[in-house]
Design an enzyme around this catalytic site. Structure first.
Site, short mmCIF file in Angstrom:
data_model
loop_
_atom_site.label_atom_id
_atom_site.label_comp_id
_atom_site.label_asym_id
_atom_site.label_seq_id
_atom_site.Cartn_x
_atom_site.Cartn_y
_atom_site.Cartn_z
N GLY A 78 7.23 4.10 5.66
CA GLY A 78 6.99 3.26 4.48
C GLY A 78 6.75 1.82 4.90
O GLY A 78 6.51 1.55 6.08
N ASN A 79 6.78 0.90 3.96
CA ASN A 79 6.67 -0.52 4.31
C ASN A 79 7.51 -1.34 3.33
O ASN A 79 8.10 -0.79 2.40
CB ASN A 79 5.21 -0.96 4.34
CG ASN A 79 4.54 -0.79 3.00
OD1 ASN A 79 4.93 -1.42 2.01
ND2 ASN A 79 3.53 0.09 2.93
#
Ligand code: CTP
Length: 401
Positions: A211-212
């Site tokens: 993810g980020n």
């Protein structure tokens, strides 16, 4: 949600029998989510009590320049006028209308009216012959000339027993009039906007993902601001703790880049504008493990494959839709952003540089540079994300102007 929700409204009550309807009007405005401050003329105090209106408006009611308790507090008409998003004078008697038209500033309501910069609505209330008198008609036309908006009186039985035009519009009709008028002036009314927000999560195994740090705030602020400007919004959001409660915003939650791609293509056909504010994962694991991966080896690698570039794919089929992308760059920012405009067939790119303090993920502020498809570069100041959202939507408004 009513367009009046969150609006700061001054309700001016002048001295006519219709003042008893002001109580219902306050109640309806409060119910629609507005903040209401009532100012009464001295004459209106004989028709309805300040206690009634302050209880319903949840605010003190003022009727003179000083508070009653030994003139100890100055009721600042300038502050009240500047606080307001809009002002309604209801009922507006012939006397008050004449004072408004002529600047005859002998009470707090007229002083506040003269200080107001917001739109002013007035709902006349008087007997039928007064309503038709050239003097009253001249007040109406003078006030309209000032830019004030008349909510016409209705026909029916009047306090005098006569039947005709002059009854103040019913409170429900006043609220409907205000809502319709405000909606008709919304700069993005009739426009449908697709917005992506947040990160995407790309599954590695049943417990892990790539993810980020995107919070989704920029996309959600865009959706809320667009709705306030009258647009219908489809918000396609990756995983984030944010939410919206607004009937003009259809919130579609997705997890992966592929799900976002599918939803964007499903809705793109119907929209006029697309704003891609999501931080979409560029790569995902080529193979998703069925079971949790055990830590057996000293070194471990995951083979990644490119996700589909959503914005690029929409650029291929954009026709006359207005397409806005974001670019997050760390070097050669403007040059890279210009290349993205061409590659993705965009109308506008909103460039974030991580070199700018206050810009980027998880922050309440952003410092952006706009670059349009003629490569005109406009650097903006550091602003809150809410303000940046308005700047971006102003570009959309300018495009359709
Ligand atoms: N974007 C998208 N789909 C992707 C990747 C990006 O729709 N799979 C959109 C983003 O929402 C953003 C724009 O493309 O509006 C640019 O994203 P950015 O990450 O800056 O650029 P990339 O195209 O991914 O290129 P690179 O990472 O190589 O700079």
């Amino acid at each position: 949600m009513s367009v009046l929700s969150g609006k700061k409204i001054i309700l001016g009550v002048s001295g006519g029998i219709a003042a008893y309807k002001s109580a219902t009007l306050v109640r309806l405005l409060i119910k629609s989510g507005a903040h209401v401050q009532v100012i009464m003329t001295p004459a209106s105090l004989s028709f309805v009590t300040p206690l009634t209106l302050s209880t319903l408006s949840k605010n003190p009611v003022h009727s003179s320049f000083y508070s009653d308790d030994e003139m100890s507090q100055w009721n600042n008409h300038v502050d009240m006028a500047l606080w307001a998003d809009l002002m309604i004078i209801a009922p507006a008697t012939a006397n008050t209308l004449s004072k408004m038209a002529n600047g005859n500033c002998d009470n707090l309501l007229i002083a506040t009216y003269l200080s107001a910069k917001c739109p002013v609505y007035f709902a006349p209330a008087m007997d039928l012959d007064m309503y038709k008198h050239p003097s009253t008609l001249s007040s109406f036309s003078q006030l309209k000339h000032f830019g004030n908006i008349m909510i016409p009186a209705e026909k029916g039985e009047l306090a005098s027993g006569l039947v005709g035009e002059g009854r103040m519009a019913e409170p429900e009709h006043i609220v409907a009039f205000l809502e319709a008028d405000l909606k008709s002036k919304m700069p993005l009314r009739g426009k449908k906007i697709l917005i992506t927000a947040g990160p995407t999560y790309e599954t590695i195994d049943p417990v892990r993902f790539i993810g980020n740090h995107s919070s989704g705030k920029m996309g959600y602020d865009l959706a809320i601001a667009a709705s306030k400007m009258g647009a219908e919004v489809v918000l396609i959001s990756g995983p984030t703790h944010l939410t919206v409660n607004d009937s003009s915003i259809e919130l579609i939650r997705v997890v992966t880049a592929h799900e976002m791609y599918v939803q964007c293509h499903k809705h793109f056909i119907d929209v006029d504008v697309m704003i891609a504010a999501a931080a979409v994962a560029d790569y995902r694991p080529r193979v998703v493990a069925d079971q949790k991966i055990k830590k057996n080896d000293e070194f471990f690698s995951i083979e990644l494959e490119k996700t589909k570039d959503i914005l690029f794919s929409l650029g291929q089929i954009k026709e006359n839709k207005y397409l806005i992308g974001f670019a997050l760059e760390t070097e050669n920012e403007v040059e890279n952003a210009k290349l993205k405009i061409q590659k993705k067939n965009l109308d506008l790119i909103v460039l974030n540089s991580l070199q700018d303090e206050g810009a980027g993920f998880g922050k309440p502020t952003n410092k952006v540079t706009f670059i349009d498809n003629n490569f005109v570069v406009s650097p903006m100041d550091l602003k809150s994300k809410e303000e940046v959202a308005i700047d971006i939507l102003n570009k959309v408004i300018a495009h359709y102007a």
